[in-house]
Enzyme design. Structure first.
Site, PDB file in Angstrom:
ATOM      1  N   GLU A 197      -6.284   4.416  -5.903  1.00  0.00           N
ATOM      2  CA  GLU A 197      -7.492   4.415  -5.334  1.00  0.00           C
ATOM      3  C   GLU A 197      -8.176   5.862  -5.573  1.00  0.00           C
ATOM      4  O   GLU A 197      -7.408   6.711  -5.251  1.00  0.00           O
ATOM      5  CB  GLU A 197      -7.669   4.295  -3.655  1.00  0.00           C
ATOM      6  CG  GLU A 197      -8.862   4.568  -3.138  1.00  0.00           C
ATOM      7  CD  GLU A 197      -8.537   5.104  -1.461  1.00  0.00           C
ATOM      8  OE1 GLU A 197      -9.578   4.417  -1.037  1.00  0.00           O
ATOM      9  OE2 GLU A 197      -7.631   5.473  -1.168  1.00  0.00           O
TER      10      GLU A 197
ATOM     11  N   HIS B  45     -11.154  -2.496   3.283  1.00  0.00           N
ATOM     12  CA  HIS B  45     -11.119  -2.262   4.843  1.00  0.00           C
ATOM     13  C   HIS B  45     -11.886  -0.807   5.021  1.00  0.00           C
ATOM     14  O   HIS B  45     -12.158  -0.446   6.168  1.00  0.00           O
ATOM     15  CB  HIS B  45      -9.601  -2.023   5.076  1.00  0.00           C
ATOM     16  CG  HIS B  45      -9.100  -0.900   4.364  1.00  0.00           C
ATOM     17  ND1 HIS B  45      -8.678  -1.102   2.920  1.00  0.00           N
ATOM     18  CD2 HIS B  45      -8.751   0.294   4.705  1.00  0.00           C
ATOM     19  CE1 HIS B  45      -8.337   0.313   2.726  1.00  0.00           C
ATOM     20  NE2 HIS B  45      -8.120   0.938   3.624  1.00  0.00           N
ATOM     21  N   ASP B  46     -12.597  -0.206   3.826  1.00  0.00           N
ATOM     22  CA  ASP B  46     -13.173   0.947   4.232  1.00  0.00           C
ATOM     23  C   ASP B  46     -14.611   0.870   3.904  1.00  0.00           C
ATOM     24  O   ASP B  46     -15.664   1.854   4.014  1.00  0.00           O
ATOM     25  CB  ASP B  46     -12.734   2.002   3.289  1.00  0.00           C
ATOM     26  CG  ASP B  46     -11.538   2.423   3.599  1.00  0.00           C
ATOM     27  OD1 ASP B  46     -10.791   3.031   2.645  1.00  0.00           O
ATOM     28  OD2 ASP B  46     -10.939   2.571   4.573  1.00  0.00           O
TER      29      ASP B  46
ATOM     30  N   ASP C 132      -2.881   4.873  -2.448  1.00  0.00           N
ATOM     31  CA  ASP C 132      -3.970   5.547  -1.556  1.00  0.00           C
ATOM     32  C   ASP C 132      -4.310   6.742  -2.054  1.00  0.00           C
ATOM     33  O   ASP C 132      -3.576   7.680  -2.084  1.00  0.00           O
ATOM     34  CB  ASP C 132      -3.491   5.525  -0.170  1.00  0.00           C
ATOM     35  CG  ASP C 132      -4.408   5.784   0.982  1.00  0.00           C
ATOM     36  OD1 ASP C 132      -4.293   6.959   1.458  1.00  0.00           O
ATOM     37  OD2 ASP C 132      -5.425   4.988   1.160  1.00  0.00           O
TER      38      ASP C 132
ATOM     39  N   ASP D 266       0.744  -1.116  -0.119  1.00  0.00           N
ATOM     40  CA  ASP D 266       0.020  -0.012  -0.067  1.00  0.00           C
ATOM     41  C   ASP D 266       0.882   1.250  -0.157  1.00  0.00           C
ATOM     42  O   ASP D 266       1.872   1.187   0.766  1.00  0.00           O
ATOM     43  CB  ASP D 266      -0.918  -0.084   1.233  1.00  0.00           C
ATOM     44  CG  ASP D 266      -2.217   0.778   1.000  1.00  0.00           C
ATOM     45  OD1 ASP D 266      -3.334  -0.048   1.214  1.00  0.00           O
ATOM     46  OD2 ASP D 266      -2.349   1.947   0.557  1.00  0.00           O
TER      47      ASP D 266
HETATM   48  O1  TEU Z   1      -9.524   5.934   1.921  1.00  0.00           O
HETATM   49  C1  TEU Z   1      -9.816   7.184   1.022  1.00  0.00           C
HETATM   50  C2  TEU Z   1     -11.192   7.295   1.215  1.00  0.00           C
HETATM   51  O2  TEU Z   1     -11.673   7.893   0.398  1.00  0.00           O
HETATM   52  C3  TEU Z   1     -11.957   6.621   2.272  1.00  0.00           C
HETATM   53  O3  TEU Z   1     -11.648   7.690   3.343  1.00  0.00           O
HETATM   54  C4  TEU Z   1     -13.284   6.581   2.068  1.00  0.00           C
HETATM   55  O4  TEU Z   1     -13.977   7.550   1.543  1.00  0.00           O
HETATM   56  C5  TEU Z   1     -13.981   6.493   3.250  1.00  0.00           C
HETATM   57  O5  TEU Z   1     -13.162   5.832   4.266  1.00  0.00           O
HETATM   58  C6  TEU Z   1     -15.096   5.698   2.940  1.00  0.00           C
HETATM   59  O6  TEU Z   1     -16.017   5.558   4.221  1.00  0.00           O
HETATM   60  C7  TEU Z   1      -7.935   5.750   1.745  1.00  0.00           C
HETATM   61  C8  TEU Z   1      -7.951   4.334   2.756  1.00  0.00           C
HETATM   62  O7  TEU Z   1      -8.247   3.327   2.015  1.00  0.00           O
HETATM   63  C9  TEU Z   1      -8.413   4.602   4.155  1.00  0.00           C
HETATM   64  O8  TEU Z   1      -8.557   3.590   4.886  1.00  0.00           O
HETATM   65  C10 TEU Z   1      -7.826   5.813   4.933  1.00  0.00           C
HETATM   66  O9  TEU Z   1      -8.240   6.190   5.962  1.00  0.00           O
HETATM   67  C11 TEU Z   1      -7.707   7.123   3.752  1.00  0.00           C
HETATM   68  O10 TEU Z   1      -7.483   6.819   2.490  1.00  0.00           O
HETATM   69  C12 TEU Z   1      -6.800   8.175   4.289  1.00  0.00           C
HETATM   70  O11 TEU Z   1      -5.493   7.524   4.174  1.00  0.00           O
END
Ligand code: TEU
Ligand code: CA
Length: 573
Positions: free
Chosen positions: A272, A345-346, A216, A109
């Site tokens: 992403e 994970h989000d 990310d 990542d």
């Molecule tokens: O996520 C980016 C992002 O867009 C997320 O914040 C998303 O919108 C949100 O969680 C949806 O609920 C990335 C990573 O995947 C995330 O885990 C990190 O928290 C974020 O960036 C900051 O690095």
């Protein structure tokens, strides 16, 4: 899978990632190996045979770098080291070597839109006049306001995990930008030194044997020119709305590709990109432009909400979901390449969100959702636990939630007078915490995740839902994922066939064809908990069609059982 002798597990033939299936690991919740209740790298290594049995080709590791863990590792304080929580660099080298011997690749990542506020770059940047001052974004207080006092922030833009994107720093009396939180200050990619420091770090990891990068929020690195020249950001959420897809994004990605040798070394790259449109994705993933292989879009995981606010719940009729994915299939059909995912994970667990996680329907809806996703054109991503149908967790009190985003929402919503039961309803449907409960390996205490006390409670349904039970049952969700992955490895039409959605308005059936020359596959799926009739004459002729993969034994009739799906090879005309 060719014989070990001639197989060099680390080999990356051209376009290898177009026939690969990626498995995402959230290290904190995957497997603990030392009893501290937190998953770690030796824990992952101990489960490689399980992943090889599943058949996946790539492991994407969510961040394992040194980090204060404010955002569970998405706040990095040292890009060249592993956080002791997760192990050591030697443990990671061992994981990469062991994965490669099993023909599995490892993708890291890459979190470089921001660092941790504990990163030496930022610690130095905080010093007024330091050479790294402009490695981040610093602004004076709002004119006419006493620095550090409420309302003195440079503008009213909101962070993703905090009220304001701006954090006051008494050392210099100025404010720094953090689109996500004050613990995650944004790097200033306008600075060539910043970019080349990142490229050097990426080359360092490539030299250690990694096979690619998941990047990310990479479409946030090019900030708007007005902001760069000192203009304030508009009120409201900064990241997704105002800053995404900036004017130098392609230039930076092409430079990264050149400087790191992403294409020449056939490294897998996936960006992403919250807020990315099909136009942006087609441009960025166009092989001729040598930027990225694929992107993660957020459109299909942002349909069951109102506007840009995931906590404002909305129902999601099937036609909207299937038409959105079809839109992206069509949009990238000529140039570019799609990534395919529901879970990460989000996101809350797909079987609970898009399926039916009741005891009666969980297995078939998990299978059928996977059938539909994996038969789309693109690279599928399987999130840990999805391969045996893990569900959302019964988190019924605010205290049950641990994620910085969930807690920020609960605090701000309560402050805005939102009733607690409404807050709990939104969290129960959308919180990231649901994806982060420990993986349920077996029926032993804490589902075999740890011999200690898990950092987050194991979902109490682990006695029914666990990897061991699924592995033993060929008719399980796990068995179905194995067959889906094998189909992609063996059938070129699944990998490269042209996608056409059928019955776009049908609110139960999700059906489409994939065709390559005169070879045609037809997917028919009932994505509802009630039987569905096949509308006569609406589908291609099924005579002589051969069933390649089905969820239900007697899968020939004109009626599909709840959550039944069939993958058929149609007879050539
Ligand atoms: O996520 C980016 C992002 O867009 C997320 O914040 C998303 O919108 C949100 O969680 C949806 O609920 C990335 C990573 O995947 C995330 O885990 C990190 O928290 C974020 O960036 C900051 O690095
Ligand atoms: Ca541990």
């Amino acid at each position: 899978m060719s014989s070990p002798a001639e197989f060099d597990g680390a080999a990356r033939p051209d376009l290898w990632w177009r026939s690969a299936v990626v498995y995402q690991i959230y290290p904190r919740s995957f497997q603990d190996s030392n009893g501290d209740g937190i998953g770690d790298i030796p824990g992952i290594t101990s489960r490689l045979d399980y992943l090889a049995e599943l058949g996946v080709d790539v492991l994407w590791l969510s961040p394992v770098y040194s980090s204060p863990q404010v955002d569970n590792g998405y706040d990095i304080s040292d890009y060249h080291d592993v956080d002791p929580l997760f192990g050591t660099l030697a443990d990671l080298d061992e994981l990469i070597a062991q994965a490669h011997t099993r023909g599995i690749k490892v993708v890291m990542d890459l979190v470089v839109n921001h660092t941790s506020d504990q990163h030496p770059w930022f610690v130095e940047s905080r010093q007024p006049g330091s050479a790294k001052r402009d490695w981040y974004f610093w602004r004076p207080a709002r004119p006419g306001h006493e620095p550090g006092t409420p309302g003195a922030e440079p503008d009213d833009s909101q962070a993703a995990f905090a009220p304001s994107t701006w954090t006051y720093d008494p050392r210099s009396g100025e404010y720094y930008l953090g689109i996500f939180s004050s613990a995650q200050p944004d790097l200033n990619w306008e600075m060539p030194e910043v970019r080349h420091a990142v490229y050097a770090m990426m080359r360092w990891w490539v030299d250690r044997g990694v096979d690619g990068f998941r990047m990310d929020v990479i479409n946030l690195i090019s900030k708007p020119p007005a902001f760069i020249s000192g203009e304030p950001l508009d009120p409201g959420s900064a990241g997704l709305g105002q800053i995404a897809n900036g004017p130098r994004l392609d230039e930076f990605l092409a430079e990264m590709n050149r400087e790191v040798g992403l294409d020449v070394q056939n490294l897998l790259t996936v960006g992403e990109m919250p807020g990315a449109t099909i136009e942006v994705a087609r441009r960025v993933t166009d092989p001729a432009r040598r930027e990225l292989n694929m992107v993660f879009t957020f459109e299909h995981v942002s349909l069951d909400q109102v506007d840009w606010n995931k906590w404002h719940l909305a129902d999601l009729p099937l036609p909207r979901l299937k038409q959105n994915l079809a839109h992206w299939q069509d949009g990238l059909a000529q140039a570019g390449w799609n990534s395919l995912y529901y879970d990460n994970h989000d996101q809350p667990r797909a079987v609970s969100r898009f399926g039916d996680d009741s005891a009666e329907h969980r297995v078939n809806s998990a299978k059928t959702l996977a059938t539909v996703l994996h038969l789309h054109k693109g690279t599928p991503y399987v999130y840990q636990g999805e391969e045996f149908g893990m569900t959302n967790a019964p988190l019924t009190q605010i205290e049950h939630y641990l994620d910085v985003e969930s807690l920020n929402y609960a605090t701000q919503a309560a402050a805005a007078g939102v009733p607690e039961e409404q807050i709990l309803r939104s969290l129960a449907r959308k919180a990231r915490d649901h994806a982060r409960t420990p993986v349920q390996w077996d029926q032993s205490p804490h589902a075999g995740f740890t011999t200690g006390v898990p950092w987050m409670g194991v979902n109490p349904n682990y006695r029914q839902i666990n990897a061991e039970a699924a592995r033993r049952d060929p008719d399980s969700v796990f068995g179905h994922f194995q067959r889906l992955i094998r189909l992609r490895h063996t059938d070129e039409v699944v990998r490269e066939g042209h996608f056409v959605l059928l019955l776009p308005e049908h609110d139960q059936l999700w059906t489409f064809t994939r065709s390559l020359g005169d070879r045609v596959l037809l997917v028919i799926a009932n994505c509802s908990s009630t039987p569905a009739e096949l509308p006569p004459g609406a589908l291609p002729n099924l005579d002589q069609a051969m069933l390649l993969l089905g969820t239900h034994p007697d899968s020939a009739g004109g009626t599909l059982a709840p959550w039944e799906s069939r993958v058929l090879r149609l007879a050539a005309d």
